[in-house]
Design an enzyme around this catalytic site. Structure first.
Site, PDB file in Angstrom:
ATOM      1  N   HIS A 220      -7.103   9.808  -2.271  1.00  0.00           N
ATOM      2  CA  HIS A 220      -6.567   9.683  -0.903  1.00  0.00           C
ATOM      3  C   HIS A 220      -7.493  10.302   0.152  1.00  0.00           C
ATOM      4  CE1 HIS A 220      -2.472   9.151   1.274  1.00  0.00           C
ATOM      5  NE2 HIS A 220      -3.464   8.906   2.079  1.00  0.00           N
TER       6      HIS A 220
ATOM      7  N   ASP B 206       0.842  -1.186   0.000  1.00  0.00           N
ATOM      8  CA  ASP B 206       0.000   0.000   0.000  1.00  0.00           C
ATOM      9  C   ASP B 206       0.882   1.242   0.000  1.00  0.00           C
ATOM     10  OD1 ASP B 206      -2.842   1.129   0.463  1.00  0.00           O
ATOM     11  OD2 ASP B 206      -1.542   2.218   1.852  1.00  0.00           O
TER      12      ASP B 206
ATOM     13  N   TYR C 228       3.393   9.908   0.677  1.00  0.00           N
ATOM     14  CA  TYR C 228       4.329   9.305   1.630  1.00  0.00           C
ATOM     15  C   TYR C 228       5.787   9.618   1.242  1.00  0.00           C
ATOM     16  CZ  TYR C 228       0.146   6.508   2.804  1.00  0.00           C
ATOM     17  OH  TYR C 228      -1.125   6.084   3.133  1.00  0.00           O
TER      18      TYR C 228
ATOM     19  N   LYS D  93      -2.087   6.237  -4.289  1.00  0.00           N
ATOM     20  CA  LYS D  93      -3.198   7.164  -4.012  1.00  0.00           C
ATOM     21  C   LYS D  93      -2.937   8.543  -4.589  1.00  0.00           C
ATOM     22  CE  LYS D  93      -3.660   4.757   0.391  1.00  0.00           C
ATOM     23  NZ  LYS D  93      -2.269   4.566   0.815  1.00  0.00           N
TER      24      LYS D  93
END
Ligand code: A2P
Length: 317
Positions: A110, A43, A48, A77
């Protein structure tokens, strides 16, 4: 490994590796270790800021023959800066480049939140764009185009409440296939889960361990520590496992996917093994009784007066 299946029959491993908070300089080894241990579901997300390193690790694992692309299930995302219909595909292609892939298995919106393009993390109302200006239905059309173009095999959302799922699906050609939300025994989201299960929407549990490694600024001073709660440690003794494994098994036993994050080989291995742990229905019920609607990830970082976004608006019906 247990699997859940999409409407078209595609399978997704019930336990994936979460990569939120996995640091650059560390995540390469984590992914290589995880693949060696048998993880096949990863994931990821643009925000990130580690997709390039994850891509390098996946690429190297494929190169040396440890795994092939078709065995992997990779999610990414769409960040809030790219909610305009025509921007979605641009963002997806950027993630593909970073990850070194030519398709994703799953792409998610997201957050139901839009930001100005040049603002990675918002700090004031003026950094935000209202959903009246970029409706979620427009963003979803962009997601559908990505699917049609073969850039992703499935599309879904994250952090959507029931009403937003209904609204987007009302004008969708392809219905939402996944909703990734915070889920753990203190926030079991029974109604949302039931709604999703009734509408062929798979549900992924993020922060299944309570995300104790969140930035201190995201933490309440008195927040509960899931992994330290007596009930999970007592159950761990009973099942001869760890508290983390009880939490992950609870998520899998209720037919959600779970994406615990770890960068430690021993804990990665434990977490994956939790897929095979069956909890008795009495113990499932005991854990079910702990719900206090407690959110570790509150979404208050999008709440600025006059922005149109609020915590109540995010999670309320
Ligand atoms: P680490 O990465 O050092 O293993 P979440 O998945 O809810 O975001 O939680 C991630 C946090 O939980 C990280 O701090 C991670 O630390 C820790 N963690 C992951 N797996 C375990 C485990 N099996 N036992 C204890 N802590 C764990």
């Amino acid at each position: 490994m247990k699997y859940l299946t999409f409407k078209n029959g595609d399978a997704i491993p019930a336990i994936g590796l979460g990569t939120w908070k996995s640091k650059k300089g560390e995540v390469y080894d984590t992914i290589r270790n995880a693949i060696n241990l048998g993880y096949r579901h990863f994931d990821c997300a643009h925000v990130y800021e580690n997709e390039r390193e994850i891509g390098a690790a996946i690429g190297d694992a494929i190169l040396v023959g440890e795994v092939n692309r078709e065995e992997l299930f990779i999610t990414s995302k769409l960040w809030n800066t790219h909610h305009r219909g025509e921007d979605v595909i641009v963002a997806l292609k950027n993630s593909l480049t970073d990850l070194g892939l030519d398709y994703l298995n799953l792409y998610l919106i997201h957050w139901p939140v839009a930001q100005k393009k040049d603002v990675f993390f918002p700090t004031k109302a003026n950094d935000m764009i209202g959903l009246d200006q970029i409706p979620l239905s427009e963003t979803w059309q962009g997601m559908e185009e990505c699917l049609l173009d073969g850039l992703t095999r499935h599309i879904g959302v994250s952090n959507f409440n029931q009403q937003k799922l209904i609204d987007v699906n009302a004008s969708a050609n392809v219905k939402i296939e996944m909703n990734q939300v915070e889920l753990h025994p203190l926030l079991k989201q029974e109604e949302l889960l039931e709604f999703c299960q009734d509408h062929h929407i798979l549900v992924t549990a993020y922060s299944p361990l309570g995300s104790p490694d969140r930035h201190p600024m995201m933490k309440a001073s008195d927040e509960p520590l899931l992994l330290e709660m007596d009930i999970f440690n007592n159950l761990a003794k009973k099942y001869n496992c760890t508290a983390a494994q009880i939490l992950i098994a609870w998520a899998v036993n209720r037919k959600t996917l779970a994406i615990p994050k770890s960068t430690n080989v021993e804990r990665l291995s434990q977490n994956l093994a939790a897929a095979n742990l069956e909890l008795s229905s009495a113990d499932m019920q005991l854990i079910d009784g702990l719900d206090i609607s407690y959110r570790f990830v509150k979404g208050d970082f999008f709440e600025f007066e006059g922005s149109g976004y609020s915590v109540a608006g995010l999670w309320g019906q």
